[in-house]
Design a protein around this motif. Structure first.
Motif, PDB file in Angstrom:
ATOM      1  N   ALA A  10       0.835  -1.211   0.000  1.00 47.68           N
ATOM      2  CA  ALA A  10       0.000   0.000   0.000  1.00 47.68           C
ATOM      3  C   ALA A  10       0.867   1.258   0.000  1.00 47.68           C
ATOM      4  CB  ALA A  10      -0.941  -0.006   1.210  1.00 47.68           C
ATOM      5  N   LEU A  11       1.959   1.244   0.752  1.00 49.56           N
ATOM      6  CA  LEU A  11       2.873   2.393   0.765  1.00 49.56           C
ATOM      7  C   LEU A  11       3.423   2.656  -0.641  1.00 49.56           C
ATOM      8  CD1 LEU A  11       4.718   1.582   4.088  1.00 49.56           C
ATOM      9  CD2 LEU A  11       3.513   3.731   3.627  1.00 49.56           C
TER      10      LEU A  11
ATOM     11  N   SER B  49      -1.286   8.420   5.427  1.00 53.25           N
ATOM     12  CA  SER B  49      -0.967   9.106   6.689  1.00 53.25           C
ATOM     13  C   SER B  49       0.495   8.923   7.064  1.00 53.25           C
ATOM     14  CB  SER B  49      -1.855   8.565   7.818  1.00 53.25           C
ATOM     15  OG  SER B  49      -3.201   8.922   7.612  1.00 53.25           O
ATOM     16  N   ILE B  50       1.006   7.716   6.888  1.00 57.82           N
ATOM     17  CA  ILE B  50       2.413   7.438   7.197  1.00 57.82           C
ATOM     18  C   ILE B  50       3.320   8.270   6.287  1.00 57.82           C
ATOM     19  CG2 ILE B  50       4.219   5.665   7.089  1.00 57.82           C
ATOM     20  CD1 ILE B  50       1.914   3.636   7.879  1.00 57.82           C
ATOM     21  N   LEU B  51       3.016   8.298   5.002  1.00 57.54           N
ATOM     22  CA  LEU B  51       3.840   9.064   4.065  1.00 57.54           C
ATOM     23  C   LEU B  51       3.723  10.563   4.298  1.00 57.54           C
ATOM     24  CD1 LEU B  51       3.351   6.883   0.893  1.00 57.54           C
ATOM     25  CD2 LEU B  51       5.505   7.285   2.120  1.00 57.54           C
ATOM     26  N   ASP B  52       2.541  11.054   4.658  1.00 56.02           N
ATOM     27  CA  ASP B  52       2.396  12.477   4.988  1.00 56.02           C
ATOM     28  C   ASP B  52       3.249  12.835   6.201  1.00 56.02           C
ATOM     29  OD1 ASP B  52       0.688  13.031   2.877  1.00 56.02           O
ATOM     30  OD2 ASP B  52      -1.141  12.901   4.087  1.00 56.02           O
ATOM     31  N   TYR B  53       3.239  11.958   7.215  1.00 62.11           N
ATOM     32  CA  TYR B  53       4.083  12.213   8.386  1.00 62.11           C
ATOM     33  C   TYR B  53       5.555  12.134   7.988  1.00 62.11           C
ATOM     34  CZ  TYR B  53       5.974  12.458  13.017  1.00 62.11           C
ATOM     35  OH  TYR B  53       6.693  12.868  14.109  1.00 62.11           O
TER      36      TYR B  53
ATOM     37  N   ASP C 224      -3.703  -0.585   4.610  1.00 56.56           N
ATOM     38  CA  ASP C 224      -4.481  -0.048   3.492  1.00 56.56           C
ATOM     39  C   ASP C 224      -3.948   1.309   3.048  1.00 56.56           C
ATOM     40  OD1 ASP C 224      -5.423   1.787   5.415  1.00 56.56           O
ATOM     41  OD2 ASP C 224      -7.355   0.800   5.629  1.00 56.56           O
ATOM     42  N   ALA C 225      -4.529   1.834   1.991  1.00 55.64           N
ATOM     43  CA  ALA C 225      -4.073   3.095   1.400  1.00 55.64           C
ATOM     44  C   ALA C 225      -4.238   4.272   2.359  1.00 55.64           C
ATOM     45  CB  ALA C 225      -4.824   3.362   0.096  1.00 55.64           C
TER      46      ALA C 225
ATOM     47  N   GLN D  96       2.645   5.927  -2.899  1.00 57.41           N
ATOM     48  CA  GLN D  96       3.809   6.693  -3.331  1.00 57.41           C
ATOM     49  C   GLN D  96       3.825   6.862  -4.852  1.00 57.41           C
ATOM     50  OE1 GLN D  96       7.668   4.795  -3.349  1.00 57.41           O
ATOM     51  NE2 GLN D  96       8.582   6.615  -2.412  1.00 57.41           N
ATOM     52  N   ALA D  97       3.533   5.803  -5.585  1.00 62.97           N
ATOM     53  CA  ALA D  97       3.550   5.851  -7.051  1.00 62.97           C
ATOM     54  C   ALA D  97       2.473   6.776  -7.602  1.00 62.97           C
ATOM     55  CB  ALA D  97       3.370   4.443  -7.619  1.00 62.97           C
ATOM     56  N   ALA D  98       1.400   6.978  -6.860  1.00 63.99           N
ATOM     57  CA  ALA D  98       0.284   7.792  -7.329  1.00 63.99           C
ATOM     58  C   ALA D  98       0.443   9.278  -6.999  1.00 63.99           C
ATOM     59  CB  ALA D  98      -1.027   7.275  -6.723  1.00 63.99           C
ATOM     60  N   ASP D  99       1.444   9.636  -6.204  1.00 60.57           N
ATOM     61  CA  ASP D  99       1.598  11.031  -5.783  1.00 60.57           C
ATOM     62  C   ASP D  99       3.075  11.418  -5.786  1.00 60.57           C
ATOM     63  OD1 ASP D  99       1.680  13.508  -4.457  1.00 60.57           O
ATOM     64  OD2 ASP D  99      -0.020  12.971  -3.178  1.00 60.57           O
TER      65      ASP D  99
END
Length: 135
Positions: free
Chosen positions: A39-40, A94-98, A88-89, A44-47
């Motif tokens: 999911a990470l 949230s993890i990637l935003d942090y 999940d996405a 990541q690939a979409a943004d």
């Protein structure tokens, strides 16, 4: 046992984590940590905002009392182990935003008001960078 990894900001997902507190795997037999890592990568690939955050996997972060754990790290910054995520996405975002806020911070400390809702209540431990301790 150790293998080289990029030295920049990264999220290390425990690839062998349980799917949930109740189950080791999902209905397809996949571990929660492997699903969260997947999911990470998808988020990541979409943004393109997340391009500078490496997504890595490691078998067992030794946070087995939790499930779906990750280690956020960056050179010279306090790192964090977070867990109890759904694989999940929404959790991945949230993890990637942090991780973005962590990477942009001076020492790895992100003001609480900047935390995404999805990481609040998921912190397990903070880890000082090599050669330092936090005050």
């Amino acid at each position: 046992m150790l293998r080289p990894a990029p030295s920049g900001p990264s999220v290390v997902a425990c690839s062998t984590c349980r799917h949930s507190a109740e189950a080791q795997t999902d209905e397809s037999g996949q571990r929660g940590g492997a699903r969260l890592a997947e999911a990470l990568r998808e988020v990541q690939a979409a943004d393109p905002r997340y391009a500078g955050i490496a997504i890595e996997e490691m078998a067992c972060l030794f946070a087995c009392a939790q499930h779906c754990t990750v280690h956020l790290r960056a050179p010279g910054k306090v790192g964090y182990v977070l867990g109890r995520f759904r694989p999940d996405a929404e959790a991945a975002r949230s993890i990637l935003d942090y991780a973005l806020a962590h990477a942009a911070s001076e020492e790895g400390s992100v003001p609480y008001r900047q935390w995404p809702e999805g990481v609040k209540g998921h912190f397990i431990v903070r880890v000082p960078p090599e050669g330092f301790v936090a005050q």
